[in-house]
Design a protein around this motif. Structure first.
Motif: not given
Length: 128
Positions: A41-43, A57-64, A74-89
């Protein structure tokens, strides 16, 4: 008139949106545990996949946020950060502020890792 509409439509589109779009395929792995049910999940939304597996999934600036579970483990939980693609610059130069705003607003300017590893505690299963 056609030339004006074409020019306007080119100005309103953006580089990252055209090249890669708002969607991204990601794979989730919970090795050594198989067949875990994972929620991503993200925003922009929530998606489900069984591990190991892939989903779009849908891309977003927010964490996934990724949460995986399997009965007896047990339960596994992780959060991954999005990165800005070079083409955005590059879009700042080519697409200007409008193109950059479109890419950032739709999430097309961002990427998540294509493979997400989610560790699940296997000690609970070993204790039984």
């Amino acid at each position: 008139m056609k030339v004006t509409l074409l020019s306007l439509s080119l100005l309103l589109t953006s580089c990252a949106s055209i090249v890669t779009g708002q969607n991204q395929a990601v794979s989730v792995d919970t090795s050594p545990v198989k067949d875990a049910v994972c929620t991503l999940s993200n925003d922009k939304g929530t998606w489900f996949v069984n591990s190991p597996g892939s989903t779009t999934i849908l891309r977003s600036y927010s964490d996934l946020h990724v949460s995986c579970k399997k009965k007896g483990f047990g339960k596994g939980i992780t959060t991954v950060k999005s990165s800005t693609k070079g083409m955005a610059f590059g879009n700042i130069l080519v697409g200007g502020l409008i193109g950059t705003a479109v890419d950032c607003g739709t999430g097309a300017a961002y990427d998540y890792p294509s493979l997400i590893n989610v560790p699940i505690n296997t000690e609970l299963a070993l204790a039984k």
